[in-house]
Design a protein around this motif. Structure first.
Motif, short mmCIF file in Angstrom:
data_model
loop_
_atom_site.label_atom_id
_atom_site.label_comp_id
_atom_site.label_asym_id
_atom_site.label_seq_id
_atom_site.Cartn_x
_atom_site.Cartn_y
_atom_site.Cartn_z
N GLY A 96 0.82 -1.42 -0.49
CA GLY A 96 -0.14 -0.44 0.49
C GLY A 96 0.87 1.41 -0.08
O GLY A 96 0.78 1.79 -0.48
N MET A 97 1.95 1.28 0.87
CA MET A 97 3.37 2.93 1.18
C MET A 97 3.44 2.88 -0.09
O MET A 97 3.26 4.13 -0.76
N LEU A 98 3.86 2.40 -1.46
CA LEU A 98 4.49 1.88 -3.03
C LEU A 98 3.72 2.93 -3.40
O LEU A 98 4.16 3.67 -4.15
N SER A 99 1.78 2.76 -3.71
CA SER A 99 0.53 3.54 -4.74
C SER A 99 0.39 4.32 -3.77
O SER A 99 0.02 4.95 -4.77
N LEU A 100 0.48 4.59 -2.40
CA LEU A 100 -0.72 5.52 -1.90
C LEU A 100 -0.29 6.75 -2.61
O LEU A 100 -1.57 7.67 -2.47
N PRO A 101 0.43 7.81 -2.57
CA PRO A 101 0.24 8.41 -2.69
C PRO A 101 0.29 9.18 -4.11
O PRO A 101 -0.82 9.90 -4.20
N ASN A 102 -0.16 8.22 -4.89
CA ASN A 102 -0.66 8.44 -6.61
C ASN A 102 -2.19 8.65 -6.19
O ASN A 102 -2.80 9.00 -7.12
N ILE A 103 -2.99 7.60 -5.33
CA ILE A 103 -4.05 6.92 -5.14
C ILE A 103 -4.51 8.27 -4.62
O ILE A 103 -5.68 8.42 -4.72
N LEU A 104 -3.86 8.84 -3.78
CA LEU A 104 -4.50 10.26 -2.80
C LEU A 104 -4.29 11.14 -3.76
O LEU A 104 -5.87 11.99 -3.78
N GLU A 105 -3.52 11.42 -4.34
CA GLU A 105 -2.76 12.60 -5.41
C GLU A 105 -4.28 12.59 -6.07
O GLU A 105 -4.91 13.94 -6.81
N LYS A 106 -4.88 11.25 -6.70
CA LYS A 106 -5.64 11.66 -7.68
C LYS A 106 -6.74 12.12 -7.36
O LYS A 106 -8.06 12.75 -7.82
#
Length: 363
Positions: free
Chosen positions: A24-34
């Motif tokens: 989850g940590m690896l892709s979380l910034p991308n998911i939340l930024e959207k």
């Protein structure tokens, strides 16, 4: 319960951290930024508060039923028939979450480390290691997590410190709260799903013998540690990447680490993925463990359940990795599964235990 099988405060603390760290940590910034742009870190903070509330519910269940595992207290509260039904649903739910985690891990390894290695071989190595450790039960598994943490956490902290050498743009964090309270709260769902794994605490009752206040402090400290790590990572990603780029990069953490340069190591991102395989595999182990515990307590029946469950996860991973439709189906039902087995059932059981005045006196 033999003292050698009891979990210490340190083991519980590290177990929660390892359970919540992972893919989850690896892709979380991308998911939340959207969803909420520069306010992504606030959504992580909201999610950590929701996790803390859930941990309190878990702690209250352990407090009312000392020495009981989750699969036991379901039957104590609701009766044998309904309790076993809940356990079966829990088993299916944890297996679905574990399988989905396995699929994502295999894809990550295939994309970043072993692009020419067949999926079945990668999945086989992961599931065999997972079954080998889980079948030993909590005592061995907890010691493995302690050793893993001693190696992993210092490396992770050093990498975070090194990331501050990258040119950062603090203005990307403004305006704080600009996306609105409702949007931030809705986006916290993505962060909440990224830190799953703490459900293992529901099953540690027979392996814990300490004051309730100490147990709650251990839960809370572990959750605060994870919240801090995730917030730092998300904030760094926001300051390193422009908003448009961050929305397009699926695993921004790895690309951010890739920008680091050391004389001894050229591609530190590949080294990080290799090191990060351990906590990601630990997440699969945890779901394999609690899924098996949902049906069986311990002994040969538990070991048989672990082996059969591992085979099911492996087969499901192979078929789903080659089928885009199956992967999409997992993604669609995952949200409902998580809400049911992670949040709804424990809350319902706690309320029923108070309404029906069910509790166990520790003798």
């Amino acid at each position: 319960m033999k003292n050698g099988r009891l979990l210490t405060k340190l083991q519980i603390y590290l177990m929660i951290i390892q359970a919540q760290l992972g893919l989850g940590m690896l892709s979380l910034p991308n998911i939340l930024e959207k969803q909420v742009n520069q306010d992504a870190w606030i959504s992580v903070l909201v999610a950590s508060v929701l996790v803390q509330m859930t941990l309190v519910i878990y702690w209250l269940l352990l407090k009312r039923f000392p020495g009981c595992s989750y699969h036991e207290l379901t039957q104590i509260i609701t009766g044998p028939f309904l309790g076993k039904t809940i356990n079966i649903v829990n088993y299916a739910g944890y297996m679905i979450i574990g399988t989905y985690t396995m699929i994502l891990l295999v894809q990550l390894v295939n994309d970043w480390l072993l692009p020419f290695t067949p999926v079945w071989a990668i999945a086989l190595l992961i599931i065999v290691l997972s079954m080998y450790l889980v079948v030993q039960d909590y005592a061995v598994f907890a010691r493995y997590l302690v050793v893993l943490s001693v190696v992993l956490i210092p490396v992770f902290l050093l990498i975070i410190i090194a990331l501050f050498q990258i040119p950062l743009e603090p203005r990307n964090l403004r305006p704080v709260g600009g996306e609105g309270v409702l949007s931030i709260i809705r986006a916290s769902e993505g962060a909440l799903f990224a830190v799953l794994g703490f459900e293992i605490l529901l099953f540690i009752g027979p392996y814990v013998h300490m004051k309730n206040s100490k147990l709650l402090r251990t839960f809370s400290l572990a959750n605060a540690t994870i919240a801090l790590l995730y917030i730092v990572v998300v904030v760094l990603c926001i300051m390193v990447f422009s908003p448009d780029v961050l929305k397009q990069v699926r695993e921004p953490v790895l690309y951010m680490i890739r920008s680091l340069s050391f004389k001894a190591v050229d591609r530190i991102d590949l080294l990080f993925v290799f090191i990060w395989l351990s906590p990601m595999t630990a997440s699969i182990m945890i779901y394999l463990l609690i899924a098996s515990k949902s049906l069986m307590g311990e002994g040969k029946s538990f070991q048989t359940t672990v082996l059969l469950s591992g085979v099911i996860i492996y087969i499901a991973t192979i078929f789903s990795s080659y089928s885009e439709e199956a992967l999409q189906l997992y993604g669609q039902i995952l949200k409902y599964v998580i809400y049911t087995v992670v949040f709804f059932f424990p809350t319902m059981l706690l309320l029923l235990s108070y309404l029906l005045k069910k509790k166990k006196v520790n003798t």
